[in-house]
Design a protein around this motif. Structure first.
Motif, PDB file in Angstrom:
ATOM      1  N   THR A  18     -18.180  22.773 -13.986  1.00 32.67           N
ATOM      2  CA  THR A  18     -18.212  23.413 -15.313  1.00 32.67           C
ATOM      3  C   THR A  18     -16.803  23.927 -15.591  1.00 32.67           C
ATOM      4  OG1 THR A  18     -20.513  24.057 -15.034  1.00 32.67           O
ATOM      5  CG2 THR A  18     -19.265  25.246 -16.712  1.00 32.67           C
ATOM      6  N   PRO A  19     -16.061  23.276 -16.526  1.00 31.83           N
ATOM      7  CA  PRO A  19     -14.653  23.651 -16.710  1.00 31.83           C
ATOM      8  C   PRO A  19     -14.464  25.115 -17.099  1.00 31.83           C
ATOM      9  CG  PRO A  19     -15.175  21.642 -17.935  1.00 31.83           C
ATOM     10  CD  PRO A  19     -16.474  22.167 -17.389  1.00 31.83           C
ATOM     11  N   LEU A  20     -15.371  25.617 -17.951  1.00 29.51           N
ATOM     12  CA  LEU A  20     -15.230  27.024 -18.341  1.00 29.51           C
ATOM     13  C   LEU A  20     -16.606  27.626 -18.611  1.00 29.51           C
ATOM     14  CD1 LEU A  20     -13.291  29.385 -19.210  1.00 29.51           C
ATOM     15  CD2 LEU A  20     -13.554  28.552 -21.534  1.00 29.51           C
ATOM     16  N   ALA A  21     -16.844  28.773 -18.016  1.00 25.98           N
ATOM     17  CA  ALA A  21     -18.083  29.508 -18.289  1.00 25.98           C
ATOM     18  C   ALA A  21     -17.711  30.966 -18.543  1.00 25.98           C
ATOM     19  CB  ALA A  21     -19.035  29.398 -17.101  1.00 25.98           C
ATOM     20  N   ILE A  22     -18.132  31.467 -19.686  1.00 24.67           N
ATOM     21  CA  ILE A  22     -17.837  32.855 -20.067  1.00 24.67           C
ATOM     22  C   ILE A  22     -19.166  33.548 -20.314  1.00 24.67           C
ATOM     23  CG2 ILE A  22     -16.699  34.300 -21.827  1.00 24.67           C
ATOM     24  CD1 ILE A  22     -14.990  31.937 -22.580  1.00 24.67           C
ATOM     25  N   ARG A  23     -19.356  34.707 -19.722  1.00 25.30           N
ATOM     26  CA  ARG A  23     -20.602  35.442 -19.948  1.00 25.30           C
ATOM     27  C   ARG A  23     -20.333  36.908 -20.248  1.00 25.30           C
ATOM     28  NH1 ARG A  23     -21.755  31.152 -20.270  1.00 25.30           N
ATOM     29  NH2 ARG A  23     -23.447  29.914 -19.435  1.00 25.30           N
ATOM     30  N   GLY A  24     -20.896  37.373 -21.358  1.00 26.24           N
ATOM     31  CA  GLY A  24     -20.897  38.800 -21.697  1.00 26.24           C
ATOM     32  C   GLY A  24     -19.517  39.425 -21.822  1.00 26.24           C
ATOM     33  N   VAL A  25     -18.544  38.638 -22.313  1.00 27.09           N
ATOM     34  CA  VAL A  25     -17.175  39.172 -22.344  1.00 27.09           C
ATOM     35  C   VAL A  25     -16.952  40.129 -23.519  1.00 27.09           C
ATOM     36  CG1 VAL A  25     -14.770  38.509 -22.816  1.00 27.09           C
ATOM     37  CG2 VAL A  25     -15.999  37.485 -20.913  1.00 27.09           C
ATOM     38  N   ILE A  26     -16.448  41.297 -23.166  1.00 26.72           N
ATOM     39  CA  ILE A  26     -16.122  42.330 -24.158  1.00 26.72           C
ATOM     40  C   ILE A  26     -14.654  42.708 -23.996  1.00 26.72           C
ATOM     41  CG2 ILE A  26     -16.553  44.760 -24.809  1.00 26.72           C
ATOM     42  CD1 ILE A  26     -19.463  44.335 -23.957  1.00 26.72           C
ATOM     43  N   LEU A  62     -13.723  41.585 -29.096  1.00 24.85           N
ATOM     44  CA  LEU A  62     -14.728  40.606 -28.645  1.00 24.85           C
ATOM     45  C   LEU A  62     -15.938  41.391 -28.161  1.00 24.85           C
ATOM     46  CD1 LEU A  62     -12.445  38.114 -26.664  1.00 24.85           C
ATOM     47  CD2 LEU A  62     -13.467  37.737 -28.919  1.00 24.85           C
ATOM     48  N   ASN A  63     -17.105  40.991 -28.698  1.00 22.17           N
ATOM     49  CA  ASN A  63     -18.274  41.826 -28.455  1.00 22.17           C
ATOM     50  C   ASN A  63     -19.406  41.041 -27.801  1.00 22.17           C
ATOM     51  OD1 ASN A  63     -19.956  44.003 -28.531  1.00 22.17           O
ATOM     52  ND2 ASN A  63     -20.496  43.782 -30.698  1.00 22.17           N
ATOM     53  N   GLY A  64     -19.217  40.665 -26.514  1.00 24.44           N
ATOM     54  CA  GLY A  64     -20.298  39.987 -25.791  1.00 24.44           C
ATOM     55  C   GLY A  64     -20.266  38.486 -26.016  1.00 24.44           C
ATOM     56  N   ILE A  65     -19.203  37.840 -25.527  1.00 26.50           N
ATOM     57  CA  ILE A  65     -19.047  36.394 -25.741  1.00 26.50           C
ATOM     58  C   ILE A  65     -19.659  35.615 -24.579  1.00 26.50           C
ATOM     59  CG2 ILE A  65     -17.339  34.522 -25.966  1.00 26.50           C
ATOM     60  CD1 ILE A  65     -17.414  36.385 -28.399  1.00 26.50           C
ATOM     61  N   ASP A  66     -20.536  34.665 -24.921  1.00 31.10           N
ATOM     62  CA  ASP A  66     -21.086  33.696 -23.957  1.00 31.10           C
ATOM     63  C   ASP A  66     -20.670  32.318 -24.428  1.00 31.10           C
ATOM     64  OD1 ASP A  66     -22.540  35.686 -22.645  1.00 31.10           O
ATOM     65  OD2 ASP A  66     -24.278  35.405 -23.952  1.00 31.10           O
ATOM     66  N   LEU A  67     -20.038  31.568 -23.544  1.00 31.39           N
ATOM     67  CA  LEU A  67     -19.564  30.247 -23.962  1.00 31.39           C
ATOM     68  C   LEU A  67     -19.414  29.348 -22.737  1.00 31.39           C
ATOM     69  CD1 LEU A  67     -18.293  28.548 -26.295  1.00 31.39           C
ATOM     70  CD2 LEU A  67     -16.091  29.567 -25.708  1.00 31.39           C
ATOM     71  N   THR A  68     -19.863  28.099 -22.871  1.00 32.57           N
ATOM     72  CA  THR A  68     -19.684  27.133 -21.784  1.00 32.57           C
ATOM     73  C   THR A  68     -19.021  25.896 -22.351  1.00 32.57           C
ATOM     74  OG1 THR A  68     -21.719  27.943 -20.786  1.00 32.57           O
ATOM     75  CG2 THR A  68     -20.888  25.854 -19.960  1.00 32.57           C
ATOM     76  N   LEU A  69     -18.016  25.398 -21.670  1.00 33.65           N
ATOM     77  CA  LEU A  69     -17.374  24.147 -22.107  1.00 33.65           C
ATOM     78  C   LEU A  69     -17.763  23.021 -21.168  1.00 33.65           C
ATOM     79  CD1 LEU A  69     -13.692  25.002 -23.083  1.00 33.65           C
ATOM     80  CD2 LEU A  69     -15.753  25.191 -24.439  1.00 33.65           C
ATOM     81  N   GLU A 128     -17.757  38.082 -32.583  1.00 36.87           N
ATOM     82  CA  GLU A 128     -19.051  37.582 -32.116  1.00 36.87           C
ATOM     83  C   GLU A 128     -19.218  36.112 -32.449  1.00 36.87           C
ATOM     84  OE1 GLU A 128     -22.311  40.080 -33.272  1.00 36.87           O
ATOM     85  OE2 GLU A 128     -21.301  41.870 -32.491  1.00 36.87           O
ATOM     86  N   ILE A 129     -19.924  35.392 -31.588  1.00 37.60           N
ATOM     87  CA  ILE A 129     -20.218  33.993 -31.880  1.00 37.60           C
ATOM     88  C   ILE A 129     -21.440  33.964 -32.806  1.00 37.60           C
ATOM     89  CG2 ILE A 129     -21.015  31.794 -30.907  1.00 37.60           C
ATOM     90  CD1 ILE A 129     -19.266  32.379 -28.469  1.00 37.60           C
TER      91      ILE A 129
END
Ligand code: ADP
Ligand code: MG
Length: 253
Positions: free
Chosen positions: A9-17, A26-33, A217-218
């Motif tokens: 998984t090249p990038l996984a972001i969870r709950g980033v503030i 940034l208010n709770g970013i979840d993102l997977t590439l 936010e996303i």
């Protein structure tokens, strides 16, 4: 569910503030590439795109949440994580007094590339078509060519993940088109995961996947055609305007 620690998984972001004083950028970013996928991070000015890039490149530390590059946690194994990541920042970062080659060599040393440096510089300059400019000081290059050098530099250490922050700002339409097509090609040829931040809807229309960011936010993500289909708009531009107008209304209320 995505396994955050999976090395593929090249990038996984969870709950980033991320906060700047009282402002939550940034208010709770979840993102997977995904590998081989061109993801557009589409958001108006001030959405938080560059802040996210600064966190991903380790320049700032999030106030909360987790970021993993190819399974490596950025806060636990920064060198291993950053070795898998290539980045072109919003503001140009070439040393304009140095030649194209000297800029690339400096980057190679930072990444401890050693003996493969010359071969890699050759390969990337061939790819971006700048072999003839190798000994030219960057100051003498056009804006489009400077961006190409930055791209060659970002790819020099063969990362799995390429981050580009509004890379076409200031480029003329022809150079913009060349850069967008080139990065699409790279994405499929090298199975690169690309995260391309932009406020330009036409660049996002060509992406495999679009993530709409507004006010930290996303708001939504998906294929461009699915985003249009699930909105009351006729185009991605319309869908984007509707979505971001709704957040503005909620903020005012
Ligand atoms: N270093 C900083 N200090 C304080 N506020 C900042 C800083 N950088 C960005 N901001 C604020 O954070 C928000 C997000 O900015 P930014 O990440 O640059 O958005 P974008 O790249 O999408 O235009 C904006 O409100 C901006 O003014
Ligand atoms: Mg920005």
């Amino acid at each position: 569910m995505t396994d955050l620690a999976a090395p593929d998984t090249p990038l996984a972001i969870r709950g980033v503030i991320k906060r700047y004083g009282k402002l939550t950028a940034l208010n709770g970013i979840d993102l997977t590439l995904e590998a081989g996928r061109f993801t557009a991070l589409l958001g108006p000015n001030g959405a938080g795109k560059s802040t996210l890039f600064q966190l991903l490149s380790g320049l700032f530390v999030p106030d909360a949440g987790e970021i993993r590059v190819c399974g490596c946690a950025l806060n636990e194994a920064p060198s291993r994580a950053l070795a898998q990541l290539g980045i072109v920042f919003q503001q140009p970062t070439l040393d304009l007094d140095l030649t194209v080659e000297a800029n690339l060599r400096f980057h190679a040393r930072l990444h401890g590339m050693g003996r493969r440096t010359t071969t890699r510089i050759d390969a990337e300059l061939d790819r971006v078509g700048l072999q003839a400019q190798r000994n030219t000081p960057c100051r003498a290059l056009s804006g489009g060519n400077r961006r190409r050098v930055e791209l060659a530099r970002a790819l020099l250490h063969e990362p799995s993940l390429l981050l580009m922050d509004e890379p076409t700002v200031g480029l003329d339409p022809a150079s913009r088109e060349l850069l967008v097509s080139y990065v699409h090609e790279l994405c499929s040829d090298r199975d690169l995961a690309v995260l391309w931040a932009t406020h330009l809807v036409d660049e996002a229309e060509r992406a495999h996947h679009v993530v709409v960011l507004d006010q930290g936010e996303i708001l939504t993500e998906g294929r461009p055609d699915s985003l249009v289909a699930s909105s009351n708009a006729a185009s991605l531009e319309g869908a984007f305007l509707n979505l971001t107008a709704t957040t503005k209304e909620q903020t005012k209320a």
